[in-house]
Every structure is written in structure tokens, then in C-alpha cells.
Design an enzyme around this catalytic site. Structure first.
Site, PDB file in Angstrom:
ATOM      1  N   TYR A   1     -14.493  46.146 -23.416  1.00 49.90           N
ATOM      2  CA  TYR A   1     -15.266  45.039 -23.999  1.00 49.90           C
ATOM      3  C   TYR A   1     -15.235  43.804 -23.122  1.00 49.90           C
ATOM      4  CZ  TYR A   1     -17.082  46.049 -28.694  1.00 49.90           C
ATOM      5  OH  TYR A   1     -17.843  46.493 -29.750  1.00 49.90           O
TER       6      TYR A   1
ATOM      7  N   PHE B   1      -4.436  43.524 -30.552  1.00 51.10           N
ATOM      8  CA  PHE B   1      -4.485  42.066 -30.482  1.00 51.10           C
ATOM      9  C   PHE B   1      -4.762  41.690 -29.024  1.00 51.10           C
ATOM     10  CE2 PHE B   1      -2.052  43.197 -34.141  1.00 51.10           C
ATOM     11  CZ  PHE B   1      -2.241  42.203 -35.085  1.00 51.10           C
ATOM     12  N   ASP B   2      -6.026  41.450 -28.716  1.00 56.63           N
ATOM     13  CA  ASP B   2      -6.403  41.282 -27.314  1.00 56.63           C
ATOM     14  C   ASP B   2      -5.854  40.002 -26.699  1.00 56.63           C
ATOM     15  OD1 ASP B   2      -7.732  43.678 -27.145  1.00 56.63           O
ATOM     16  OD2 ASP B   2      -9.670  42.854 -27.680  1.00 56.63           O
TER      17      ASP B   2
ATOM     18  N   ILE C   1      -6.009  37.188 -22.732  1.00 58.85           N
ATOM     19  CA  ILE C   1      -7.351  37.340 -22.163  1.00 58.85           C
ATOM     20  C   ILE C   1      -7.570  36.427 -20.958  1.00 58.85           C
ATOM     21  CG2 ILE C   1      -8.420  38.181 -24.274  1.00 58.85           C
ATOM     22  CD1 ILE C   1      -9.562  35.381 -24.708  1.00 58.85           C
TER      23      ILE C   1
ATOM     24  N   GLY D   1      -2.828  38.267 -28.097  1.00 51.47           N
ATOM     25  CA  GLY D   1      -1.375  38.289 -28.199  1.00 51.47           C
ATOM     26  C   GLY D   1      -0.703  39.431 -27.482  1.00 51.47           C
ATOM     27  N   GLU D   2      -1.413  40.564 -27.293  1.00 51.89           N
ATOM     28  CA  GLU D   2      -0.791  41.725 -26.661  1.00 51.89           C
ATOM     29  C   GLU D   2      -1.189  41.912 -25.201  1.00 51.89           C
ATOM     30  OE1 GLU D   2       0.114  44.694 -30.385  1.00 51.89           O
ATOM     31  OE2 GLU D   2      -1.905  44.767 -29.551  1.00 51.89           O
ATOM     32  N   TYR D   3      -2.264  41.257 -24.770  1.00 48.03           N
ATOM     33  CA  TYR D   3      -2.702  41.373 -23.377  1.00 48.03           C
ATOM     34  C   TYR D   3      -2.804  40.016 -22.686  1.00 48.03           C
ATOM     35  CZ  TYR D   3      -4.030  46.199 -24.406  1.00 48.03           C
ATOM     36  OH  TYR D   3      -4.010  47.521 -24.768  1.00 48.03           O
TER      37      TYR D   3
ATOM     38  N   TYR E   1     -15.707  39.698 -23.566  1.00 52.32           N
ATOM     39  CA  TYR E   1     -15.735  38.587 -24.518  1.00 52.32           C
ATOM     40  C   TYR E   1     -16.118  37.323 -23.762  1.00 52.32           C
ATOM     41  CZ  TYR E   1     -13.369  41.739 -27.750  1.00 52.32           C
ATOM     42  OH  TYR E   1     -13.059  42.806 -28.561  1.00 52.32           O
TER      43      TYR E   1
ATOM     44  N   HIS F   1     -18.551  45.196 -37.475  1.00 49.56           N
ATOM     45  CA  HIS F   1     -19.334  45.968 -36.518  1.00 49.56           C
ATOM     46  C   HIS F   1     -19.441  47.445 -36.876  1.00 49.56           C
ATOM     47  CE1 HIS F   1     -20.318  46.694 -31.967  1.00 49.56           C
ATOM     48  NE2 HIS F   1     -21.287  47.050 -32.780  1.00 49.56           N
TER      49      HIS F   1
END
Length: 655
Positions: free
Chosen positions: A395, A310-311, A317, A313-315, A397, A606
Site C-alpha cells: 500500500y 499497525f503500520d 511510516i 506503531g509496528e513499522y 499512503y 474497504h
């Protein structure tokens, strides 16, 4: 100094020193550097975890809607902050509300089993600890690696898989690659089958998993200019010029362009947030942002089953936003905004030029040629663009909000960067991946996003309607087989409004204000153009499926509650799936003619292509909010006719 001491001192990068010359002009304006520093000082005067207290996020505590609605420029503005703090030693997060005016903590709530987001300052420390561990060193040696400085370790969230020995900890799970020479693309050389699990409280490597060595691929696949030896003939430039200047105005973080007005916000978790969005003085949205994204990978092999990150909620962005470069990331006449966040110690972290604002031509807006009179009228479209680009490990975004001149709001997410890679026996990628370089695979995966849209179409009392198109059954009412019609259904409660896309009925949703009508006598409204819905393939009853239950529907509608902010829950690290939108809607509150929030889930499916490596060309997804009865006819019928004098004939045949 040990790695632990370095981490406690937050020695990632010194925050930019900056005098606070910013004035607060609006109740929804993000916290200024001076306000962030003041909040940190207030908390540090009574820290919940003593000297072990660290800051996850310091952000504006947004005032109630009635305060925003009644605000007049120049009026006094009360300021408060929402703060998450955690301990460097023990599990738990404490949420604080802090009044800047009273210089006091006004609310305190403990979440004893929660974990904070993985922090930017922890990335390199994680790599350092893993590199030093004897079991990891031994695993690398079995693969022929003896120089540990060449090993690159990416920190991945660990999820919640009920694995013995992981209970009650705050963990990070890692994948590793080999960098064969300075600055070359290490993602071409995955160290397959070797993963470590590290405790972010004790910095103990609790386990090194070695699933068996696969030869490390050695063929290089580079993208940096120093390694690209042959380049095509340069293309002639396309210059975007606005000799008369831009058409938008920026005052603080408030923007005005054509008939649009809104306020730009930013925080460490969501990145861009947009507030008080109006067209010609009429409200459309109170708040809009991207509030979650999950990236489930489809491979059960080795440690890859854990890749369900969870980019947001967990990190977070926002803290990973880039400082943008004129003429590269942004083209044309650009206005940049800096953003101010906090470090783990509560210092101010400034990302310069994190937000880009500019205008773009947007092609044909409308045209008609009357063949009888040989007269034609044509108008060109344009849009205002507000964007930011964030790098989450491999990645990129790129988030774009477009405000179109015809009243449409569009969100586009462009995904680029480098695919996550794994290794295989050359020519044998397996069923869950595609080989992109000899011995290097990219696994099938998805990027699933959720936007939170606090709707306010001509006011706060809104209703969501589902629209489906059906063919009339064969019979007297459809004698020629051509009859089809649209049927509208009011979504009256939260459970009834948990909906999925249906291409067979051309399903879409409208947000209307039943108390306001257009000149046709129908309610004013906006249409959600949801053209990028994806089918999730993660089993909803699996550990990852339970944590990402919001992806099971493409539309959710909830009664507004300022505490219901994130569709997978407030504290995502090691979460069990509770506390998200699936729980919100169990209240089954009435949502007709009410203050409602629309949650839209969309994304990218993807299956990796060879063309996605070594750097993936942008692939995009998103949605639109389009006027649907909001105006009495075409709102751009009054655009003046004009001819672009800078356009010319190319004479390409003579070039």
C-alpha cells in the site's frame, strides 16, 4: 557473508553522505544529520547492549512548551534527542534521552518485554531466510514452485495471539507471492495457505504453516508501462504555472504563507509532524500529526486472522517515505524538503525530496449576486499543501495537510497502491473477500487512523464541547413541527470525553478558549469536522481488538502529558493492549479550561472492488478543523477582487 552478517552490517542501502550545512533556527526543528551522528556516537560510547546495540529511532526530544513560547530568533537553543535502542540478540527496548549540549545520556529507562518496530533494513533479510528454509521450500514445491528466486515474501507483524511456541520472542509472520517474470505484478499470483513465522533475534524459522495448497493464479494483471500494450489517446496537459512565483516562504523548516505560519517536522514513526501553527499570529495548534493506523482484515481463513497490522506503531511510516518526483507526485511550483533519519547502525539516512510544499487553487471561496442591482462579488479559494507519500509493503499512503485561506486546517489521507491479495478456487471467493481476477481475491478490511492534535486555540487553556442537534417534542412549543436546536455540553473529564460519532444528532465537537471571546461575546473556537468516522468490526475483546482499543471511540480528549504520545502504546510489536489511550483516560483528569490533546479516530471502510486491482485508484479520508467563532466574521472579506487572466474560453465544440 551470511544473511545474519549482512543484517548486522545494515547492508540495505548506503546512507547518503552529506556535510551538515544545516543550522538550527528553531527549538522544534528536526535533528540535523550532524546531530543524528553525534547522538549515535554518544550512545555508542556507552551502548546499553554492548556490540549488539542497534538503533530503532533517533528523534528530537521536543522542549517544553514554555521554552517554545519564549523563544526569540537568534536566542540560544538547547538540543536533546529521544532514542530507542534494542539488542540484536535479546528482547527489550531501552529509551534514552541524550543532551547534545552536554554530550551525555541524561535519562535511561528499560522496557524489558518491549519489541522495537520492524526495521526497513530487515525486510529483505526476512525474505532471504524464509526462502532458504526446507519446510517453506517443500511447501512451495507442493504448489509446483521450484525456483525460490521467484518467490516474494512480505514481512507482516505477528501480533499477539498467545500461540504456543511464540512466547517471549520477537516475531514476524509472512505471506508470499510468485513473480512469474521480471518486474511483473506478483500480487496477481498469491501463494495461498503457506506462511512462515520467523524470530527476528535468532533468525530461526520457528514454524511453517501449510493450510493446504490452492492452485496459484497465473493470469497476469500488470501496471508498469512496459507491460501495458494499449494506451488511450494522451490527454492534453493541464499546467499549473505561477509566473509571479509562489506566495510562501521557507526558512529552514519554518513556513509562512498568507496569514499562516508553522514549522514542519518529520520522524521515522509518524512521518510528517506540524508545530506551532498560527493564523495571523494567533495560535491554533501546538502540534499535529498522524500517530497511529491499524488495518484489520475481516477474514478468519488460514493465516489471515493475523492481519491486523499497525503500520505506524509496528513499522514506522516515516522511514518508508518516498523520494518524490517533480511533475508526477507533485504538480506546479514545488518546494521540496529532504528528511534525515537514522539506520539501525546509527548512520544518517537521507530521503531526498520526501516533503512536498506547494499551492493549489481550491475553487470558489465565496460569492453573492444581488438580483436587484445585478451586481456580483466572487472570490476564489486557495490552499497551501504540505505532503509526503509512504509505501508500506503493498500500500501507498499519501499524507496531505492543507492550510486554507479561510483559516481551515484539513488533513487528507489518500490510499493507493496494490490491495493485499489471497488465492481462491476461481469463482468461489468465500464470504470475506471479493474476486478481482480469476482465483485472486481482496479481503474486506478497514484502514483506521488516529490523529493527535495538541490544541492551543488562542492559548493553551482550552475546553472541548460536544454539540448535538435535537428536534423539539411535539406540543405547544413546536406547534408546527419545525423546531430544532443545538445543545452544547462541556466535556469536563477524560472519561466523559471518550465519544463516538452520532449522525442522528449531527454530532460534532468544538475546541474553545473560554478565556477569549469574539465580538458576539462567545468563546473563540475551532470545530472538528469529523465526517469520516468508521464503525470498527473487530471484537474489542479479541486479541487484535485489545491491542487497538483506541478505535472504539472517534474522539478522545486527554490532559497534556508529553509522554502520552501514541494511542495504542509506545511499543506496539507483540503488545497486549496496555499503555495506550484507554489507559491514559482512566486517570480521569479534569480537561475543562486546561492544556488538552484531542485525539481523532477516522478511516476507510474497504469492501474491495474489482476496480481496485491491479492498482487501486486513490480513495481518501480525513477531517477538518474549521474556525467556529475564532474570527469576527468572514476572515476573507478583505481579499482583493481579481480576475484570472490566464483563463480562456475552451471552444470545445470546435476542437
Amino acid at each position: 557473508m551470511s544473511l545474519a552478517e549482512e543484517l548486522d552490517c545494515c547492508q540495505m542501502a548506503a546512507p547518503l553522505a552529506q556535510k551538515d550545512t544545516m543550522f538550527v533556527l528553531h527549538p522544534l526543528q528536526a535533528l540535523t544529520p550532524a546531530e543524528i551522528s553525534k547522538v549515535a556516537a554518544i550512545v555508542n560510547a556507552d551502548p546499553p547492549y554492548g556490540n549488539d546495540t542497534r538503533f530503532e529511532t533517533i528523534e528530537l526530544l521536543e522542549p517544553e512548551k514554555k521554552v517554545v513560547r519564549s523563544f526569540k530568533p537568534g536566542s540560544p537553543i538547547a538540543r536533546s534527542a529521544r532514542v530507542n535502542v534494542f539488542s540484536t540478540k535479546t528482547i527489550g527496548v531501552t529509551r534514552l534521552f541524550v543532551s547534545l549540549d552536554k554530550s551525555a545520556i541524561t535519562s535511561r529507562k528499560e522496557f524489558p518485554t518491549a519489541r522495537p518496530m520492524i526495521q526497513l533494513e530487515q525486510f529483505l533479510a526476512i525474505e532471504g531466510y524464509v526462502r532458504q528454509h526446507p519446510d517453506f521450500i517443500a511447501g512451495c514445491k507442493r504448489r509446483g514452485i521450484t525456483d525460490m528466486t521467484t518467490v516474494c515474501v512480505d514481512p507482516w507483524s505477528a501480533g499477539n495471539f498467545s500461540i504456543p511456541g511464540e512466547e517471549g520472542r520477537h516475531l514476524c509472520h509472512v505471506f508470499a507471492w510468485l513473480r512469474m517474470r521480471e518486474n511483473e505484478n506478483f500480487y496477481a499470483h498469491p501463494i495461498e495457505g503457506l506462511n512462515a513465522v520467523i524470530d527476528l533475534k535468532t533468525w530461526e524459522i520457528i514454524r511453517v504453516d501449510d493450510y493446504g495448497a490452492i492452485p496459484i493464479p497465473t493470469k497476469e494483471a500488470n501496471y508498469e508501462r512496459e507491460f501495458v500494450n494499449t494506451t488511450r489517446k494522451p490527454l492534453k496537459p493541464i499546467d499549473v504555472v505561477q509566473p509571479g512565483g509562489v506566495n510562501f516562504k521557507v526558512e529552514g523548516n519554518q513556513l509562512a504563507w498568507d496569514k499562516w505560519s508553522f514549522l514542519v517536522g518529520f520522524n521515522a514513526r509518524e512521518a510528517l509532524t506540524l508545530h506551532d501553527i498560527k493564523y495571523d499570529g494567533r495560535s491554533v495548534l501546538h502540534r499535529a500529526s498522524l500517530v497511529e493506523m491499524v488495518v484489520p482484515y475481516g477474514s478468519p481463513d488460514n493465516g489471515h486472522f493475523r492481519k491486523n497490522v499497525f503500520d505506524i506503531g509496528e513499522y514506522g511510516i516515516g522511514k518508508l517515505a518516498n523520494s518524490l518526483k517533480l511533475g508526477c507526485d507533485c504538480l506546479g511550483a514545488i518546494e521540496y524538503l529532504d528528511v534525515h533519519l537514522n539506520t539501525m547502525n546509527g548512520d544518517v539516512m537521507t530521503i531526498e525530496k520526501a516533503i512536498c510544499i506547494h499551492e493549489e487553487d481550491s475553487g470558489l471561496l465565496w460569492k453573492h449576486w444581488d438580483f436587484r442591482t445585478d451586481r456580483a462579488e466572487v472570490r476564489r479559494a486557495r490552499k497551501l499543501v504540505v505532503s509526503t507519500i509512504c509505501t508500506v509493503g503493498n500500500y501507498e499512503y499519501a499524507l496531505y495537510w492543507y492550510f486554507h485561506i479561510d483559516g481551515t486546517i484539513e488533513f487528507e489521507m489518500k490510499a493507493t497502491g496494490i490491495i493485499n491479495t489471497a488465492a481462491c478456487i476461481p469463482g468461489k471467493p468465500g464470504k470475506y473477500a471479493r474476486e478481482v481476477l480469476p482465483g485472486v481475491v481482496g479481503q474486506i478490511h478497514q484502514h483506521i487512523f488516529c490523529a493527535r492534535l495538541d490544541m492551543a486555540v488562542d492559548g493553551d487553556q482550552n475546553t472541548v464541547i460536544e454539540c448535538n442537534t435535537y428536534a423539539e417534542p411535539e406540543g405547544p412549543e413546536n406547534a408546527y413541527g419545525n423546531a430544532f436546536y443545538e445543545q452544547e455540553t462541556v466535556l469536563g473529564t477524560e472519561l466523559a470525553a471518550a465519544r463516538r460519532a452520532n449522525p442522528a444528532s449531527q454530532r460534532y465537537w468544538k475546541i474553545i478558549n473560554p478565556n477569549k471571546t469574539n465580538y458576539a461575546g462567545t468563546p473563540v473556537g475551532y470545530k472538528l469536522d469529523a465526517t469520516n468516522c468508521v464503525t470498527p468490526f473487530v471484537n474489542p475483546n479479541s486479541p487484535s481488538g485489545k491491542r487497538s482499543s483506541f478505535i472504539q471511540n472517534h474522539v478522545w480528549v486527554t490532559a497534556f502529558n508529553p509522554d502520552e504520545r501514541y494511542p495504542a502504546g509506545d511499543y506496539m510489536n507483540h503488545s497486549d493492549g496496555a499503555g495506550g489511550i484507554a489507559d491514559f483516560v482512566k486517570q480521569d483528569r479534569p480537561i475543562a479550561n486546561a492544556d488538552v490533546v484531542l485525539w481523532h479516530v477516522f478511516g476507510l471502510h474497504h469492501p474491495v472492488r474489482l476496480e481496485d486491482f491491479p492498482v487501486q485508484p486513490c480513495i481518501s479520508t480525513g477531517f477538518k478543523l474549521m474556525p467556529a467563532g475564532f474570527f469576527n466574521g468572514n476572515p476573507c472579506i478583505d481579499l482583493p477582487a481579481e480576475v484570472n487572466e490566464a483563463s480562456c474560453c475552451a471552444n470545445a465544440a470546435k476542437a
